[in-house]
Design a protein around this motif. Structure first.
Motif, PDB file in Angstrom:
ATOM      1  N   THR A 105      43.155  46.338  46.347  1.00 48.31           N
ATOM      2  CA  THR A 105      42.782  47.165  47.494  1.00 48.31           C
ATOM      3  C   THR A 105      41.446  46.722  48.092  1.00 48.31           C
ATOM      4  OG1 THR A 105      41.732  48.744  45.998  1.00 48.31           O
ATOM      5  CG2 THR A 105      44.030  49.172  46.615  1.00 48.31           C
ATOM      6  N   HIS A 106      40.877  45.656  47.569  1.00 47.25           N
ATOM      7  CA  HIS A 106      39.562  45.213  48.019  1.00 47.25           C
ATOM      8  C   HIS A 106      39.610  43.995  48.928  1.00 47.25           C
ATOM      9  CE1 HIS A 106      37.562  48.076  45.430  1.00 47.25           C
ATOM     10  NE2 HIS A 106      38.462  47.751  44.516  1.00 47.25           N
ATOM     11  N   CYS A 107      40.656  43.210  48.829  1.00 51.74           N
ATOM     12  CA  CYS A 107      40.690  41.979  49.613  1.00 51.74           C
ATOM     13  C   CYS A 107      41.828  41.950  50.632  1.00 51.74           C
ATOM     14  CB  CYS A 107      40.771  40.753  48.709  1.00 51.74           C
ATOM     15  SG  CYS A 107      42.313  40.587  47.792  1.00 51.74           S
ATOM     16  N   GLY A 108      42.728  42.899  50.561  1.00 52.71           N
ATOM     17  CA  GLY A 108      43.815  42.948  51.529  1.00 52.71           C
ATOM     18  C   GLY A 108      44.924  41.952  51.277  1.00 52.71           C
ATOM     19  N   SER A 109      44.865  41.234  50.172  1.00 53.54           N
ATOM     20  CA  SER A 109      45.931  40.292  49.863  1.00 53.54           C
ATOM     21  C   SER A 109      47.070  41.039  49.177  1.00 53.54           C
ATOM     22  CB  SER A 109      45.426  39.167  48.953  1.00 53.54           C
ATOM     23  OG  SER A 109      45.217  39.655  47.650  1.00 53.54           O
ATOM     24  N   VAL A 110      48.129  40.336  48.919  1.00 47.03           N
ATOM     25  CA  VAL A 110      49.245  40.946  48.195  1.00 47.03           C
ATOM     26  C   VAL A 110      49.239  40.504  46.731  1.00 47.03           C
ATOM     27  CG1 VAL A 110      50.699  41.249  50.221  1.00 47.03           C
ATOM     28  CG2 VAL A 110      50.808  39.103  48.938  1.00 47.03           C
ATOM     29  N   ALA A 111      48.082  40.063  46.268  1.00 45.99           N
ATOM     30  CA  ALA A 111      47.946  39.611  44.887  1.00 45.99           C
ATOM     31  C   ALA A 111      47.905  40.803  43.947  1.00 45.99           C
ATOM     32  CB  ALA A 111      46.668  38.794  44.717  1.00 45.99           C
ATOM     33  N   VAL A 112      48.551  40.658  42.803  1.00 43.81           N
ATOM     34  CA  VAL A 112      48.488  41.688  41.773  1.00 43.81           C
ATOM     35  C   VAL A 112      47.044  41.775  41.295  1.00 43.81           C
ATOM     36  CG1 VAL A 112      49.230  42.308  39.450  1.00 43.81           C
ATOM     37  CG2 VAL A 112      50.879  41.359  41.062  1.00 43.81           C
ATOM     38  N   ALA A 113      46.520  42.992  41.285  1.00 44.07           N
ATOM     39  CA  ALA A 113      45.109  43.208  40.950  1.00 44.07           C
ATOM     40  C   ALA A 113      44.937  43.374  39.448  1.00 44.07           C
ATOM     41  CB  ALA A 113      44.571  44.419  41.698  1.00 44.07           C
ATOM     42  N   ASP A 114      44.899  42.250  38.764  1.00 39.84           N
ATOM     43  CA  ASP A 114      44.669  42.245  37.322  1.00 39.84           C
ATOM     44  C   ASP A 114      43.335  41.569  37.050  1.00 39.84           C
ATOM     45  OD1 ASP A 114      45.272  39.583  37.832  1.00 39.84           O
ATOM     46  OD2 ASP A 114      47.100  39.564  36.627  1.00 39.84           O
ATOM     47  N   GLY A 115      43.014  41.386  35.787  1.00 45.18           N
ATOM     48  CA  GLY A 115      41.744  40.760  35.432  1.00 45.18           C
ATOM     49  C   GLY A 115      41.619  39.341  35.954  1.00 45.18           C
ATOM     50  N   LEU A 116      42.693  38.600  35.944  1.00 45.36           N
ATOM     51  CA  LEU A 116      42.673  37.231  36.457  1.00 45.36           C
ATOM     52  C   LEU A 116      42.309  37.213  37.930  1.00 45.36           C
ATOM     53  CD1 LEU A 116      43.308  34.281  35.601  1.00 45.36           C
ATOM     54  CD2 LEU A 116      45.596  34.658  36.502  1.00 45.36           C
ATOM     55  N   HIS A 117      42.892  38.125  38.697  1.00 42.89           N
ATOM     56  CA  HIS A 117      42.576  38.211  40.128  1.00 42.89           C
ATOM     57  C   HIS A 117      41.101  38.553  40.315  1.00 42.89           C
ATOM     58  CE1 HIS A 117      43.086  38.950  44.395  1.00 42.89           C
ATOM     59  NE2 HIS A 117      42.495  40.129  44.239  1.00 42.89           N
ATOM     60  N   MET A 118      40.604  39.505  39.534  1.00 41.62           N
ATOM     61  CA  MET A 118      39.209  39.904  39.664  1.00 41.62           C
ATOM     62  C   MET A 118      38.267  38.749  39.337  1.00 41.62           C
ATOM     63  SD  MET A 118      37.076  42.976  37.801  1.00 41.62           S
ATOM     64  CE  MET A 118      36.403  42.034  36.437  1.00 41.62           C
ATOM     65  N   ILE A 119      38.513  38.064  38.250  1.00 40.53           N
ATOM     66  CA  ILE A 119      37.603  37.001  37.809  1.00 40.53           C
ATOM     67  C   ILE A 119      37.648  35.783  38.723  1.00 40.53           C
ATOM     68  CG2 ILE A 119      37.077  35.363  35.936  1.00 40.53           C
ATOM     69  CD1 ILE A 119      36.356  38.223  35.197  1.00 40.53           C
ATOM     70  N   PHE A 120      38.850  35.320  39.077  1.00 42.84           N
ATOM     71  CA  PHE A 120      38.977  34.030  39.745  1.00 42.84           C
ATOM     72  C   PHE A 120      39.419  34.065  41.208  1.00 42.84           C
ATOM     73  CE2 PHE A 120      39.770  32.967  35.235  1.00 42.84           C
ATOM     74  CZ  PHE A 120      38.746  32.050  35.055  1.00 42.84           C
ATOM     75  N   GLU A 121      40.131  35.070  41.632  1.00 46.02           N
ATOM     76  CA  GLU A 121      40.841  34.968  42.902  1.00 46.02           C
ATOM     77  C   GLU A 121      40.343  35.851  44.039  1.00 46.02           C
ATOM     78  OE1 GLU A 121      44.767  35.999  41.615  1.00 46.02           O
ATOM     79  OE2 GLU A 121      45.072  34.098  40.552  1.00 46.02           O
ATOM     80  N   CYS A 122      39.897  37.054  43.755  1.00 45.46           N
ATOM     81  CA  CYS A 122      39.628  38.030  44.810  1.00 45.46           C
ATOM     82  C   CYS A 122      38.513  37.557  45.749  1.00 45.46           C
ATOM     83  CB  CYS A 122      39.257  39.384  44.214  1.00 45.46           C
ATOM     84  SG  CYS A 122      39.100  40.669  45.476  1.00 45.46           S
ATOM     85  N   PRO A 123      38.822  37.399  47.037  1.00 49.96           N
ATOM     86  CA  PRO A 123      37.795  36.982  47.996  1.00 49.96           C
ATOM     87  C   PRO A 123      36.650  37.996  48.112  1.00 49.96           C
ATOM     88  CG  PRO A 123      39.990  36.756  48.958  1.00 49.96           C
ATOM     89  CD  PRO A 123      40.151  37.482  47.657  1.00 49.96           C
ATOM     90  N   ALA A 124      36.919  39.254  47.841  1.00 50.21           N
ATOM     91  CA  ALA A 124      35.873  40.271  47.924  1.00 50.21           C
ATOM     92  C   ALA A 124      34.774  40.059  46.889  1.00 50.21           C
ATOM     93  CB  ALA A 124      36.485  41.664  47.766  1.00 50.21           C
ATOM     94  N   LEU A 125      35.044  39.251  45.879  1.00 50.97           N
ATOM     95  CA  LEU A 125      34.067  39.002  44.815  1.00 50.97           C
ATOM     96  C   LEU A 125      33.459  37.604  44.880  1.00 50.97           C
ATOM     97  CD1 LEU A 125      35.991  40.763  41.937  1.00 50.97           C
ATOM     98  CD2 LEU A 125      33.931  41.568  43.092  1.00 50.97           C
ATOM     99  N   GLN A 126      33.666  36.907  45.979  1.00 50.02           N
ATOM    100  CA  GLN A 126      33.157  35.542  46.091  1.00 50.02           C
ATOM    101  C   GLN A 126      31.632  35.490  45.972  1.00 50.02           C
ATOM    102  OE1 GLN A 126      35.032  32.916  45.836  1.00 50.02           O
ATOM    103  NE2 GLN A 126      33.218  31.630  45.837  1.00 50.02           N
TER     104      GLN A 126
END
Length: 168
Positions: A105-126
């Motif tokens: 719900t933070h980056c607007g992507s359709v990526a599953v929001a799991d720990g992997l997304h948080m650590i490596f993928e989410c643009p909101a955390l760049q």
């Protein structure tokens, strides 16, 4: 092969692994390499076993100079008991949300929001990743390698900063 009292049979690991794969019908072959592909039954156990199991015996996080609340937040993330959509979707108002619909719900992507997304993928955390740039290298591109880095204080701070951005 019959056994006599003076010999021990030689076990071939490859044969045993192949027998297990045949017994399981190959359904979990991909899940062994990608926990996100695990079937719903046991997916959490598969994911966290795959990402963290080899390091579960270590106690180096137990002596960090942080408050109990901050330690609790980190450990909840580490143990898969956090407030990311991948977990919340299991219990959403008594309704089970399909894994594919537990999106960030933070980056607007359709990526599953799991720990992997948080650590490596989410643009909101760049910006947070930039702050901790030394933690990210070709050698730390998996959850397992990321969580096992020698500078565990920086890993701890990074995870907490990510959780703060997500207001978890």
């Amino acid at each position: 092969m019959p056994l006599d009292s003076g010999t021990i049979p030689v076990l071939e690991v490859g044969t045993i692994v192949e027998a297990l794969r045949q017994h399981l019908g190959g359904t979990h072959d991909y899940a062994l390499h990608c926990p996100r592909a695990a079937t719903s039954v046991g997916a959490v156990a598969c994911t966290y076993h795959h990402w963290f199991k080899p390091f579960s015996q270590r106690r180096r996080y137990c002596q960090l100079p942080f408050s109990g609340r901050r330690m609790q937040q980190f450990l909840q993330f580490r143990l898969g008991s956090h407030q990311l959509p991948i977990v919340l979707g299991r219990f959403a108002g008594g309704q089970h949300v399909a894994r594919a619909n537990r999106v960030c719900t933070h980056c607007g992507s359709v990526a599953v929001a799991d720990g992997l997304h948080m650590i490596f993928e989410c643009p909101a955390l760049q910006a947070v990743r930039q702050k901790y740039a030394p933690l990210f290298s070709m050698d730390t591109n998996t959850m397992r390698s990321f969580s096992a880095q020698p500078d565990h204080m920086q890993v701890f701070k990074f995870v907490l900063d990510c959780l703060d951005v997500f207001q978890i």
